[in-house]
Write a protein that holds these residues in place. Sequence first.
Motif, PDB file in Angstrom:
ATOM      1  N   LEU A 100       0.873  -0.963   0.002  1.00 43.06           N
ATOM      2  CA  LEU A 100       0.225  -0.050  -0.073  1.00 43.06           C
ATOM      3  C   LEU A 100       0.419   0.657   0.076  1.00 43.06           C
ATOM      4  CD1 LEU A 100      -2.592  -1.465   2.395  1.00 43.06           C
ATOM      5  CD2 LEU A 100      -2.903  -1.545  -0.068  1.00 43.06           C
ATOM      6  N   HIS A 101       2.224   0.968   0.061  1.00 48.43           N
ATOM      7  CA  HIS A 101       2.847   2.039  -0.280  1.00 48.43           C
ATOM      8  C   HIS A 101       3.041   2.864  -1.222  1.00 48.43           C
ATOM      9  CE1 HIS A 101       4.529  -0.128   3.143  1.00 48.43           C
ATOM     10  NE2 HIS A 101       5.017   1.266   4.107  1.00 48.43           N
ATOM     11  N   ASP A 102       2.022   4.311  -1.175  1.00 46.19           N
ATOM     12  CA  ASP A 102       2.647   5.406  -2.567  1.00 46.19           C
ATOM     13  C   ASP A 102       3.101   6.877  -2.790  1.00 46.19           C
ATOM     14  OD1 ASP A 102       0.966   6.901  -1.078  1.00 46.19           O
ATOM     15  OD2 ASP A 102      -0.815   6.722  -2.850  1.00 46.19           O
TER      16      ASP A 102
HETATM   17  C1  B12 Z   1       5.430   5.479   5.404  1.00 50.02           C
HETATM   18  C2  B12 Z   1       5.902   4.386   5.352  1.00 50.02           C
HETATM   19  C3  B12 Z   1       4.510   3.623   5.350  1.00 50.02           C
HETATM   20  C4  B12 Z   1       2.493   4.046   5.114  1.00 50.02           C
HETATM   21  C5  B12 Z   1       2.855   4.462   3.250  1.00 50.02           C
HETATM   22  C6  B12 Z   1       1.888   5.817   3.202  1.00 50.02           C
HETATM   23  C7  B12 Z   1       1.500   5.734   2.102  1.00 50.02           C
HETATM   24  N1  B12 Z   1       0.325   6.134   1.485  1.00 50.02           N
HETATM   25  O1  B12 Z   1       2.419   5.633   1.664  1.00 50.02           O
HETATM   26  C8  B12 Z   1       1.773   3.239   5.805  1.00 50.02           C
HETATM   27  C9  B12 Z   1       1.798   3.296   7.220  1.00 50.02           C
HETATM   28  C10 B12 Z   1       0.525   2.539   5.140  1.00 50.02           C
HETATM   29  C11 B12 Z   1       2.648   2.046   6.121  1.00 50.02           C
HETATM   30  C12 B12 Z   1       2.549   0.750   6.385  1.00 50.02           C
HETATM   31  C13 B12 Z   1       3.297  -0.663   5.870  1.00 50.02           C
HETATM   32  N2  B12 Z   1       4.804  -0.414   6.526  1.00 50.02           N
HETATM   33 CO1  B12 Z   1       6.360   0.978   5.984  1.00 50.02          CO
HETATM   34  N3  B12 Z   1       6.481   2.701   6.381  1.00 50.02           N
HETATM   35  C14 B12 Z   1       6.692   3.856   5.265  1.00 50.02           C
HETATM   36  C15 B12 Z   1       8.123   4.626   5.919  1.00 50.02           C
HETATM   37  C16 B12 Z   1       8.386   5.049   7.033  1.00 50.02           C
HETATM   38  C17 B12 Z   1       8.336   5.761   4.067  1.00 50.02           C
HETATM   39  C18 B12 Z   1       8.456   5.095   3.153  1.00 50.02           C
HETATM   40  C19 B12 Z   1       7.942   6.089   1.950  1.00 50.02           C
HETATM   41  O2  B12 Z   1       7.383   6.746   1.489  1.00 50.02           O
HETATM   42  N4  B12 Z   1       9.518   6.103   1.742  1.00 50.02           N
HETATM   43  C20 B12 Z   1      10.300   8.290   1.106  1.00 50.02           C
HETATM   44  C21 B12 Z   1       9.767   7.650  -0.615  1.00 50.02           C
HETATM   45  C22 B12 Z   1      10.288   8.360  -1.484  1.00 50.02           C
HETATM   46  O3  B12 Z   1      10.881   6.691  -1.209  1.00 50.02           O
HETATM   47  P1  B12 Z   1      10.419   5.069  -1.589  1.00 50.02           P
HETATM   48  O4  B12 Z   1       9.041   4.409  -1.693  1.00 50.02           O
HETATM   49  O5  B12 Z   1      11.630   4.587  -1.699  1.00 50.02           O
HETATM   50  O6  B12 Z   1      10.708   5.854  -3.232  1.00 50.02           O
HETATM   51  C23 B12 Z   1      11.677   6.185  -3.744  1.00 50.02           C
HETATM   52  C24 B12 Z   1      12.515   5.017  -4.431  1.00 50.02           C
HETATM   53  O7  B12 Z   1      12.703   4.029  -3.740  1.00 50.02           O
HETATM   54  C25 B12 Z   1      12.118   4.543  -6.040  1.00 50.02           C
HETATM   55  N5  B12 Z   1      11.244   4.289  -6.217  1.00 50.02           N
HETATM   56  C26 B12 Z   1       9.923   3.886  -6.110  1.00 50.02           C
HETATM   57  N6  B12 Z   1       9.502   3.335  -6.115  1.00 50.02           N
HETATM   58  C27 B12 Z   1       9.460   3.263  -7.520  1.00 50.02           C
HETATM   59  C28 B12 Z   1       9.841   2.245  -8.931  1.00 50.02           C
HETATM   60  C29 B12 Z   1      10.901   2.141  -9.575  1.00 50.02           C
HETATM   61  C30 B12 Z   1       9.742   1.648 -10.542  1.00 50.02           C
HETATM   62  C31 B12 Z   1      11.805   3.344  -9.286  1.00 50.02           C
HETATM   63  C32 B12 Z   1      12.348   3.072 -10.541  1.00 50.02           C
HETATM   64  C33 B12 Z   1      12.229   3.307  -9.059  1.00 50.02           C
HETATM   65  C34 B12 Z   1      10.713   3.866  -7.385  1.00 50.02           C
HETATM   66  O8  B12 Z   1      11.446   6.405  -5.837  1.00 50.02           O
HETATM   67  C35 B12 Z   1      11.418   6.753  -4.727  1.00 50.02           C
HETATM   68  C36 B12 Z   1      11.884   8.385  -4.792  1.00 50.02           C
HETATM   69  O9  B12 Z   1      13.300   9.019  -5.700  1.00 50.02           O
HETATM   70  C37 B12 Z   1       9.085   3.630   5.636  1.00 50.02           C
HETATM   71  C38 B12 Z   1      10.320   3.649   6.001  1.00 50.02           C
HETATM   72  C39 B12 Z   1      11.504   4.108   5.031  1.00 50.02           C
HETATM   73  N7  B12 Z   1      12.485   4.733   4.742  1.00 50.02           N
HETATM   74  O10 B12 Z   1      11.679   3.238   3.859  1.00 50.02           O
HETATM   75  C40 B12 Z   1       8.474   2.260   6.572  1.00 50.02           C
HETATM   76  C41 B12 Z   1       7.938   0.976   5.602  1.00 50.02           C
HETATM   77  C42 B12 Z   1       8.692   0.630   4.118  1.00 50.02           C
HETATM   78  N8  B12 Z   1       7.046   0.029   5.819  1.00 50.02           N
HETATM   79  C43 B12 Z   1       7.180  -1.172   6.627  1.00 50.02           C
HETATM   80  C44 B12 Z   1       6.696  -1.834   7.608  1.00 50.02           C
HETATM   81  C45 B12 Z   1       6.584  -3.292   7.566  1.00 50.02           C
HETATM   82  C46 B12 Z   1       5.274  -1.423   7.284  1.00 50.02           C
HETATM   83  C47 B12 Z   1       3.995  -2.367   7.664  1.00 50.02           C
HETATM   84  C48 B12 Z   1       4.030  -4.038   7.423  1.00 50.02           C
HETATM   85  C49 B12 Z   1       3.483  -2.153   9.312  1.00 50.02           C
HETATM   86  C50 B12 Z   1       2.546  -2.817   9.831  1.00 50.02           C
HETATM   87  N9  B12 Z   1       3.075  -3.268  10.562  1.00 50.02           N
HETATM   88  O11 B12 Z   1       1.538  -2.567   9.503  1.00 50.02           O
HETATM   89  C51 B12 Z   1       2.885  -1.839   6.370  1.00 50.02           C
HETATM   90  C52 B12 Z   1       3.097  -2.408   5.176  1.00 50.02           C
HETATM   91  C53 B12 Z   1       1.289  -1.833   5.117  1.00 50.02           C
HETATM   92  C54 B12 Z   1       1.258  -3.006   4.001  1.00 50.02           C
HETATM   93  N10 B12 Z   1       0.596  -3.654   2.628  1.00 50.02           N
HETATM   94  O12 B12 Z   1       1.358  -2.353   2.745  1.00 50.02           O
HETATM   95  C55 B12 Z   1       8.727  -1.380   6.748  1.00 50.02           C
HETATM   96  C56 B12 Z   1       9.057  -2.296   5.594  1.00 50.02           C
HETATM   97  C57 B12 Z   1      10.228  -3.650   5.811  1.00 50.02           C
HETATM   98  C58 B12 Z   1      10.662  -4.769   5.208  1.00 50.02           C
HETATM   99  N11 B12 Z   1      11.680  -4.444   4.620  1.00 50.02           N
HETATM  100  O13 B12 Z   1      10.090  -5.626   4.348  1.00 50.02           O
HETATM  101  C59 B12 Z   1       9.711  -0.093   6.245  1.00 50.02           C
HETATM  102  C60 B12 Z   1      11.107  -0.380   6.051  1.00 50.02           C
HETATM  103  C61 B12 Z   1       9.552   0.483   8.132  1.00 50.02           C
HETATM  104  C62 B12 Z   1      11.282  -0.498   8.766  1.00 50.02           C
HETATM  105  N12 B12 Z   1      12.151   0.589   8.411  1.00 50.02           N
HETATM  106  O14 B12 Z   1      10.486  -1.092   9.271  1.00 50.02           O
HETATM  107  N13 B12 Z   1       3.215   2.339   6.189  1.00 50.02           N
END
Ligand code: B12
Length: 213
Positions: free
Chosen positions: A100-102
């Motif tokens: 669900l992460h978007d």
């Molecule tokens: C916000 C967040 C949430 C929010 C999401 C809200 C939303 N609308 O997105 C909520 C509260 C819903 C959530 C829920 C959960 N989360 Co969460 N979440 C996060 C958090 C803090 C930030 C993610 C984020 O937005 N990062 C900022 C964006 C900009 O970065 P990004 O997504 O990585 O994207 C960048 C790159 O990766 C890349 N990219 C991304 N997608 C794509 C696609 C393509 C094609 C390309 C080329 C590049 C690319 O470009 C982006 C921009 O530069 C992370 C921690 C983290 N630092 O990642 C945990 C994290 C991802 N979550 C985690 C977990 C465990 C969960 C839950 C299971 C928690 C629970 N017990 O319920 C649930 C799962 C729900 C589900 N089924 O998806 C863990 C995952 C652990 C793992 N290794 O699997 C993390 C890493 C936290 C942790 N350190 O433990 N979460």
Amino acid sequence: MEDLKELFEAIVDGNAGKSKALTAKALTEGVDPQEILNKYMIPAMDEVGRRFETNEYFVPELLIAARAMKGSLELIKPRLVASGAKPIGKVAIGTVKGDLHDIGKNLVAAMLEGGGFEIIDLGVDVTPDKFVKAVKEKGASIIALSALLTTTMPSMKTTIEGLKEAGVRNQVKVIIGGAPVTQKYADEIGADGYSDNASSAVALARKLSVGDN
Ligand code: B12
């Protein structure tokens, strides 16, 4: 720049009103949207993730921080999106099934749109058949898959398999990304490209589109 440190803190604290107001102010003052995004907003989400890992934050805090991030992103997005030019290609983007992460997906979509691509945003928790439909019915030339959970990464593989089974794999390029995803994983599942951030996703999509049009 003092204000922008406050933007970082507002997102970490989940203060959506403040983060939006500070983002709007920075944009009015002419601060580069990429700088706001890369130096303050994305590091804020990283800090939120760090706090979650160390049990300082729990899911409700993640949610309110994400809401603040999204509010600011809405203001930044129009600035990332260029206007006028003919689309280079059509990208169907989505967060894979079970995930669900978007925020990252939305950022990549906005940057690709800004980079001249037409975007079909399929949202979150997207099943392989929806990607197949985007190719067959909407003529997507690139499929962009996002996954943030190690448990949902296998849905990327399933999606590529779905494209193969539907006989459309050779009509599209598949690019993947998301925090746990690596180039090695992309190679393993037969994706065409991987990038770890939204800016290089545009360069990647452009590179893969060369010769296709
Ligand atoms: C916000 C967040 C949430 C929010 C999401 C809200 C939303 N609308 O997105 C909520 C509260 C819903 C959530 C829920 C959960 N989360 Co969460 N979440 C996060 C958090 C803090 C930030 C993610 C984020 O937005 N990062 C900022 C964006 C900009 O970065 P990004 O997504 O990585 O994207 C960048 C790159 O990766 C890349 N990219 C991304 N997608 C794509 C696609 C393509 C094609 C390309 C080329 C590049 C690319 O470009 C982006 C921009 O530069 C992370 C921690 C983290 N630092 O990642 C945990 C994290 C991802 N979550 C985690 C977990 C465990 C969960 C839950 C299971 C928690 C629970 N017990 O319920 C649930 C799962 C729900 C589900 N089924 O998806 C863990 C995952 C652990 C793992 N290794 O699997 C993390 C890493 C936290 C942790 N350190 O433990 N979460």
